[in-house]
Design a protein around this motif. Sequence first.
Motif, PDB file in Angstrom:
ATOM      1  N   GLN A  93       0.844  -1.203  -0.118  1.00  0.00           N
ATOM      2  CA  GLN A  93      -0.021  -0.117  -0.031  1.00  0.00           C
ATOM      3  C   GLN A  93       0.777   1.374   0.229  1.00  0.00           C
ATOM      4  O   GLN A  93       1.861   1.320   0.395  1.00  0.00           O
ATOM      5  CB  GLN A  93      -0.928   0.118   1.195  1.00  0.00           C
ATOM      6  N   ILE A  94       0.497   2.307  -0.748  1.00  0.00           N
ATOM      7  CA  ILE A  94       1.201   3.417  -0.783  1.00  0.00           C
ATOM      8  C   ILE A  94       0.578   4.477   0.381  1.00  0.00           C
ATOM      9  O   ILE A  94      -0.543   4.731   0.107  1.00  0.00           O
ATOM     10  CB  ILE A  94       1.123   4.136  -2.281  1.00  0.00           C
ATOM     11  N   ASP A  95       1.418   5.031   1.178  1.00  0.00           N
ATOM     12  CA  ASP A  95       1.057   5.734   2.181  1.00  0.00           C
ATOM     13  C   ASP A  95       1.999   7.127   2.137  1.00  0.00           C
ATOM     14  O   ASP A  95       3.080   7.057   1.709  1.00  0.00           O
ATOM     15  CB  ASP A  95       1.186   5.420   3.503  1.00  0.00           C
ATOM     16  N   LEU A  96       1.508   8.313   2.712  1.00  0.00           N
ATOM     17  CA  LEU A  96       2.291   9.285   2.758  1.00  0.00           C
ATOM     18  C   LEU A  96       3.096   9.283   4.016  1.00  0.00           C
ATOM     19  O   LEU A  96       2.628   8.674   4.809  1.00  0.00           O
ATOM     20  CB  LEU A  96       1.259  10.530   2.849  1.00  0.00           C
ATOM     21  N   THR A  97       4.270   9.882   4.068  1.00  0.00           N
ATOM     22  CA  THR A  97       5.130  10.066   5.268  1.00  0.00           C
ATOM     23  C   THR A  97       4.738  11.169   6.045  1.00  0.00           C
ATOM     24  O   THR A  97       3.765  11.924   5.756  1.00  0.00           O
ATOM     25  CB  THR A  97       6.691  10.177   4.725  1.00  0.00           C
ATOM     26  N   GLN A  98       4.924  10.980   7.261  1.00  0.00           N
ATOM     27  CA  GLN A  98       4.674  12.312   8.228  1.00  0.00           C
ATOM     28  C   GLN A  98       5.231  13.721   7.612  1.00  0.00           C
ATOM     29  O   GLN A  98       4.597  14.786   7.911  1.00  0.00           O
ATOM     30  CB  GLN A  98       5.387  12.045   9.704  1.00  0.00           C
ATOM     31  N   ALA A  99       6.412  13.586   6.951  1.00  0.00           N
ATOM     32  CA  ALA A  99       6.977  14.779   6.472  1.00  0.00           C
ATOM     33  C   ALA A  99       6.016  15.224   5.257  1.00  0.00           C
ATOM     34  O   ALA A  99       5.778  16.416   5.202  1.00  0.00           O
ATOM     35  CB  ALA A  99       8.350  14.502   6.095  1.00  0.00           C
ATOM     36  N   ALA A 100       5.654  14.401   4.391  1.00  0.00           N
ATOM     37  CA  ALA A 100       4.545  14.762   3.420  1.00  0.00           C
ATOM     38  C   ALA A 100       3.206  15.375   3.789  1.00  0.00           C
ATOM     39  O   ALA A 100       2.833  16.382   3.449  1.00  0.00           O
ATOM     40  CB  ALA A 100       4.214  13.586   2.586  1.00  0.00           C
ATOM     41  N   LEU A 101       2.775  14.874   5.145  1.00  0.00           N
ATOM     42  CA  LEU A 101       1.741  15.199   5.676  1.00  0.00           C
ATOM     43  C   LEU A 101       1.974  16.618   6.239  1.00  0.00           C
ATOM     44  O   LEU A 101       1.047  17.701   6.254  1.00  0.00           O
ATOM     45  CB  LEU A 101       1.163  14.561   6.911  1.00  0.00           C
ATOM     46  N   SER A 102       3.107  16.835   6.934  1.00  0.00           N
ATOM     47  CA  SER A 102       3.530  18.163   7.463  1.00  0.00           C
ATOM     48  C   SER A 102       3.609  19.409   6.261  1.00  0.00           C
ATOM     49  O   SER A 102       3.279  20.472   6.488  1.00  0.00           O
ATOM     50  CB  SER A 102       5.055  18.153   8.218  1.00  0.00           C
ATOM     51  N   HIS A 103       4.163  18.825   5.057  1.00  0.00           N
ATOM     52  CA  HIS A 103       4.040  19.598   4.236  1.00  0.00           C
ATOM     53  C   HIS A 103       2.772  20.108   3.537  1.00  0.00           C
ATOM     54  O   HIS A 103       2.523  21.355   3.417  1.00  0.00           O
ATOM     55  CB  HIS A 103       4.933  18.981   2.850  1.00  0.00           C
ATOM     56  N   PHE A 104       1.749  19.294   3.513  1.00  0.00           N
ATOM     57  CA  PHE A 104       0.382  19.624   3.298  1.00  0.00           C
ATOM     58  C   PHE A 104      -0.126  20.629   4.261  1.00  0.00           C
ATOM     59  O   PHE A 104      -0.975  21.430   4.044  1.00  0.00           O
ATOM     60  CB  PHE A 104      -0.435  18.362   3.236  1.00  0.00           C
ATOM     61  N   ASP A 105       0.239  20.303   5.708  1.00  0.00           N
ATOM     62  CA  ASP A 105      -0.152  21.450   6.717  1.00  0.00           C
ATOM     63  C   ASP A 105       0.367  22.710   6.366  1.00  0.00           C
ATOM     64  O   ASP A 105      -0.282  23.642   6.755  1.00  0.00           O
ATOM     65  CB  ASP A 105       0.384  20.980   8.208  1.00  0.00           C
ATOM     66  N   LYS A 106       1.496  22.862   5.990  1.00  0.00           N
ATOM     67  CA  LYS A 106       2.290  24.261   5.548  1.00  0.00           C
ATOM     68  C   LYS A 106       1.557  24.797   4.344  1.00  0.00           C
ATOM     69  O   LYS A 106       1.099  25.881   4.369  1.00  0.00           O
ATOM     70  CB  LYS A 106       3.681  24.070   5.262  1.00  0.00           C
ATOM     71  N   LEU A 107       0.998  23.973   3.269  1.00  0.00           N
ATOM     72  CA  LEU A 107       0.310  24.572   2.251  1.00  0.00           C
ATOM     73  C   LEU A 107      -0.898  25.113   2.585  1.00  0.00           C
ATOM     74  O   LEU A 107      -1.405  25.881   2.230  1.00  0.00           O
ATOM     75  CB  LEU A 107       0.152  23.386   1.232  1.00  0.00           C
TER      76      LEU A 107
END
Length: 117
Positions: A93-107
């Motif tokens: 399964q493809i999942d987002l990393t915590q760093a990617a989620l943090s990037h979306f929070d910043k956006l």
Amino acid sequence: MKKNTRPADIYLRFLQLAEAIRGLPSLPPLDPLEERILALVARMSQDKERLSVRDMMAKDEFGSPATIHSRLKSMREKGWIVLTDTEDTRRKQIDLTQAALSHFDKLSKCMVKATQG
């Protein structure tokens, strides 16, 4: 929103703020195809739907299976996604990393800031 602000002004301000985030040291940048893949993974995750590597390879709009596989590998190496086991160990399964989620929070914060002028 200011009275004389056009919706286009808000969007352009958001793009400017988002570009500033991309300049901050965090995750390595993605190419345009990787960004499209990331957006799909994020949308599927938001909808609580699972997306396997096999599912992704079947999506013709992203290119050949070899192209998709190389982009997924690149995105893993850059720290944007992880592949996790499913009940079938042959499927990942493809999942987002915590760093990617943090990037979306910043956006998201950029979007809010853009609307506030």
